[in-house]
Design a protein around this motif. Structure first.
Motif, PDB file in Angstrom:
ATOM      1  N   UNK A   1      14.749   2.493  -5.013  1.00 48.62           N
ATOM      2  CA  UNK A   1      16.195   2.408  -4.413  1.00 48.62           C
ATOM      3  C   UNK A   1      16.362   2.972  -3.029  1.00 48.62           C
ATOM      4  N   UNK A   2      17.351   2.217  -2.328  1.00 50.23           N
ATOM      5  CA  UNK A   2      17.515   2.763  -0.852  1.00 50.23           C
ATOM      6  C   UNK A   2      19.002   3.382  -0.883  1.00 50.23           C
TER       7      UNK A   2
ATOM      8  N   UNK B   1       8.438 -11.606  -1.740  1.00 45.91           N
ATOM      9  CA  UNK B   1       9.096 -11.366  -3.103  1.00 45.91           C
ATOM     10  C   UNK B   1       9.305  -9.732  -3.317  1.00 45.91           C
ATOM     11  N   UNK B   2       8.288  -9.189  -2.801  1.00 45.56           N
ATOM     12  CA  UNK B   2       8.262  -7.559  -3.101  1.00 45.56           C
ATOM     13  C   UNK B   2       9.669  -7.002  -2.505  1.00 45.56           C
ATOM     14  N   UNK B   3      10.309  -7.602  -1.813  1.00 46.96           N
ATOM     15  CA  UNK B   3      11.573  -7.085  -1.194  1.00 46.96           C
ATOM     16  C   UNK B   3      12.816  -7.088  -2.250  1.00 46.96           C
TER      17      UNK B   3
ATOM     18  N   UNK C   1      12.732   3.808   6.748  1.00 45.78           N
ATOM     19  CA  UNK C   1      13.060   3.660   5.339  1.00 45.78           C
ATOM     20  C   UNK C   1      12.796   2.410   4.776  1.00 45.78           C
ATOM     21  N   UNK C   2      13.287   1.475   5.212  1.00 42.63           N
ATOM     22  CA  UNK C   2      12.964   0.126   4.743  1.00 42.63           C
ATOM     23  C   UNK C   2      11.482  -0.176   4.661  1.00 42.63           C
ATOM     24  N   UNK C   3      10.817   0.028   5.495  1.00 42.12           N
ATOM     25  CA  UNK C   3       9.427  -0.247   5.401  1.00 42.12           C
ATOM     26  C   UNK C   3       8.381   0.459   4.156  1.00 42.12           C
ATOM     27  N   UNK C   4       8.931   1.591   4.297  1.00 41.98           N
ATOM     28  CA  UNK C   4       8.227   2.587   3.253  1.00 41.98           C
ATOM     29  C   UNK C   4       8.926   2.181   1.905  1.00 41.98           C
ATOM     30  N   UNK C   5      10.065   1.839   1.760  1.00 44.99           N
ATOM     31  CA  UNK C   5      10.657   1.087   0.428  1.00 44.99           C
ATOM     32  C   UNK C   5       9.738   0.022   0.246  1.00 44.99           C
ATOM     33  N   UNK C   6       9.531  -0.758   0.892  1.00 44.15           N
ATOM     34  CA  UNK C   6       8.692  -2.205   0.621  1.00 44.15           C
ATOM     35  C   UNK C   6       7.186  -1.706   0.477  1.00 44.15           C
TER      36      UNK C   6
ATOM     37  N   UNK D   1      14.639   6.180  -1.834  1.00 44.98           N
ATOM     38  CA  UNK D   1      14.349   6.393  -0.217  1.00 44.98           C
ATOM     39  C   UNK D   1      15.795   6.737   0.391  1.00 44.98           C
ATOM     40  N   UNK D   2      15.698   7.803   0.924  1.00 40.69           N
ATOM     41  CA  UNK D   2      17.256   8.112   1.628  1.00 40.69           C
ATOM     42  C   UNK D   2      17.027   7.950   3.225  1.00 40.69           C
ATOM     43  N   UNK D   3      18.092   6.912   3.815  1.00 39.72           N
ATOM     44  CA  UNK D   3      17.759   6.579   4.979  1.00 39.72           C
ATOM     45  C   UNK D   3      17.175   5.248   5.253  1.00 39.72           C
TER      46      UNK D   3
END
Length: 204
Positions: A149-150, A183-185, A134-139, A127-129
């Protein structure tokens, strides 16, 4: 007062901020990502033109020129224009045209991201950004069992919203994220390994 709505897309009132909820399967239907539709606006007296592009605006004559996907071009007289549309930044970096690289703004883009994440052969997501989306879609990708990876351009923190807290070190933010009950974070931010990411999302 007459209200005229013009949109290039096929849908209205898409809650883009909820895309991660759908991708992460925290809601059970994409229908919940729309809070209204064309018929509802028209029932309130608005004129709605979908799949129509504004090609020019004559500020002196107060005319908006429109080009629909089907049918003849037309113009609309206006008193006030609210142009709320936007496009993501698309830097022409080497590899920007490779398969598996996605922006995440429109409903159709969210559907394509969900389709790719549903592919069991896609194990790694970059995830770029590292803003809110970005953080929400990474989660969401992490919830779907992906290695995530972010990446962010910010020099002091991997999460851009922490720029408001310049004295907080990245390690402290990461420690806090890992300590959350979700814990998924855990482990969402790490250098990209030698293997290639199967899916790359950008919230730029």
């Amino acid at each position: 007062q007459e209200v005229v709505m013009i949109d290039r897309n096929t849908n209205l009132s898409y809650l883009g901020c909820g895309t991660a909820l759908w991708v992460g399967r925290q809601i059970d239907s994409v229908d919940k990502l729309f809070y209204t539709n064309k018929d509802a606006f028209e029932a309130k007296g608005a004129q709605v033109f979908m799949e129509t592009e504004v090609t020019s605006i004559d500020f002196d004559a107060h005319l908006v020129s429109c080009h629909p996907r089907t049918g003849a071009d037309f113009t609309i007289k206006y008193k006030l224009v609210l142009a709320a549309g936007s496009l993501p930044i698309a830097p022409k970096l080497p590899g920007h045209d490779l398969a598996g690289i996605n922006f995440l703004k429109l409903f159709q883009e969210g559907q394509e991201v969900d389709r790719q994440i549903s592919d069991d052969s896609a194990e790694d997501v970059a995830v770029v950004g590292a803003g809110y989306i970005g953080v929400e879609i990474a989660e969401a990708a992490k919830r779907r069992g992906k290695n995530v990876r972010i990446f962010d351009i910010a020099p002091t923190s991997p999460l851009s919203w922490t720029r408001a807290l310049p004295r907080v070190e990245s390690s402290a933010i990461l420690a806090r994220l890992s300590a959350l009950t979700w814990g998924t974070r855990r482990g969402m931010y790490a250098p990209l390994p030698p293997s290639r990411a199967a899916i790359l999302l950008t919230s730029w």
